[in-house]
Design an enzyme around this catalytic site. Sequence first.
Site, short mmCIF file in Angstrom:
data_model
loop_
_atom_site.label_atom_id
_atom_site.label_comp_id
_atom_site.label_asym_id
_atom_site.label_seq_id
_atom_site.Cartn_x
_atom_site.Cartn_y
_atom_site.Cartn_z
CD GLU A 124 43.27 40.71 17.05
OE1 GLU A 124 44.33 40.18 17.39
OE2 GLU A 124 42.53 41.30 17.84
CD GLU B 106 38.89 39.49 19.61
OE1 GLU B 106 39.85 39.85 20.31
OE2 GLU B 106 38.96 38.57 18.77
C1 FCB Z 1 42.99 39.44 20.47
C2 FCB Z 1 42.66 38.06 19.93
C3 FCB Z 1 41.85 37.22 20.88
C4 FCB Z 1 42.28 37.41 22.32
C5 FCB Z 1 42.34 38.88 22.68
C6 FCB Z 1 42.71 39.15 24.11
O1 FCB Z 1 44.17 39.89 19.89
O2 FCB Z 1 41.93 38.17 18.74
O3 FCB Z 1 41.97 35.89 20.45
O4 FCB Z 1 43.45 36.76 22.54
O5 FCB Z 1 43.24 39.53 21.83
#
Ligand code: FCB
Length: 454
Positions: A162, A350
């Site tokens: 990110e 994620e």
């Molecule tokens: C993302 C991050 C991770 C976590 C999630 C909820 O932006 O990569 O580390 O904090 O959000």
Amino acid sequence: MKFNDNFVFGTATSSYQIEGARLEEGRSLSIWDTFCDVPGKVYKQHNGSIACDHYHRFEEDIQNIKQLGVETYRFSVSWPRIFPQKGVLNPEGIAFYKKLTKRLIEEGIKPAITLYHWDLPVWAHEEGGWVNRESVEWFLDLARVCYEELDTDVDSWITHNEPWCAGFLGYHQGFHAPGHTNMDEAVRAVHHMLLSHGKAVEMLKNEFQSKTPIGITLNLTPIYAKTDSVNDQLAANNADGYSNRWFLDPVFKGQYPVDMMNLFSKYVHSYDFIEQGDMEIIATPCDFFGINYYSRGLVEFSAANDFLHRGAYSDYDKTGMGWDIAPNEFKDLIRRLRAEYTDLPIFITENGAAFDDVVENGRVHDQERVDYIEKHLQAVSDLNDEGMNVQGYYLWSLMDNFEWSFGYDKRFGIIYVDFDTQERIWKDSAYRYAEIVKNRGNQKSNTGTDVLSV
Ligand code: FCB
């Protein structure tokens, strides 16, 4: 929902959010350690000094991963553990990750390693951090050591997690470390992150001649306009440029979006930091594309905002972060990526949700999280029915952890962590996820009954 035999299920974490062991075995401070000390930046001034104490409890955590039945585990390396000072390698730091990787493999779990998940060493920050072009070389030093020591055991590499957060939340909005509010710095920082990504991919493939798949993870937010008005459409275009296109275009098309370059030029003094050849390097072909998906964005025009947009009121159901639960928009996002950007295999690196969990008689009945996960996995399954080639899903997160500026106030885990005792308690969502993984989505049952024997 249904997943074929090649689809991989995993869970994800990151170093600063779980490890603790702040100054142990040679680790130096990262920008998150110092950011947490600044009053007003992190909820109740929490920090990751102990976090989940994973550095000492990784064996127990590996057993939990194993019991979940997932094939793969995504984690990141802590840069200040490996290079506590500029140019000084800490053997104990790299040894920790060798040990972790080896133990995961022994337990049948494939390690997916992220090189940078935001914990820049303070020594690098003191020399300008990502704003300084030399950061690319410092990052390559880290990548080289990781490739040398870990590549034979690693299943896949992710260069950056990110860059939107690390770059724009860190250097433009100031909500993340290092807490700066300067758009000129932010676009330079992002450029250097993306450049270091491309160079790290080249290094693995050319210098190391490695076949290990490598990619980058972007957080993407499909953006919608509140109304059809020209102003709201403009707002949506700009929000999409700021959140998505500023990253997708360079990585897949080798150029920054021109409309956004113009818009940003009010704050960006010059684009002279883009040197000849940089954009080709940033667009170096990868083996897969990682996407972190949490929510959609609904925006409207705002003359008061630098880039003419702001969040609009949305009546969608929300997670504990106040984020819209939007699995259909997730599908829109993937379809758009296929239409406009890439044919690479996609991994959802994620996805997950925070809710206010309560422990009752040793159980956590987090039905809302179960629903969230089921809806998004159903979306993945639907997307694959359409031929979208999503090859894996990493649930965020294995366990509750330090949630950046929200400290320990927001719990994203499918395993509950009691931060006083470090006890780990499986939530209903963990049982449900284990069941889905085991049956590859084939069968549905009520959480917490037959699955308790998992
Ligand atoms: C993302 C991050 C991770 C976590 C999630 C909820 O932006 O990569 O580390 O904090 O959000």
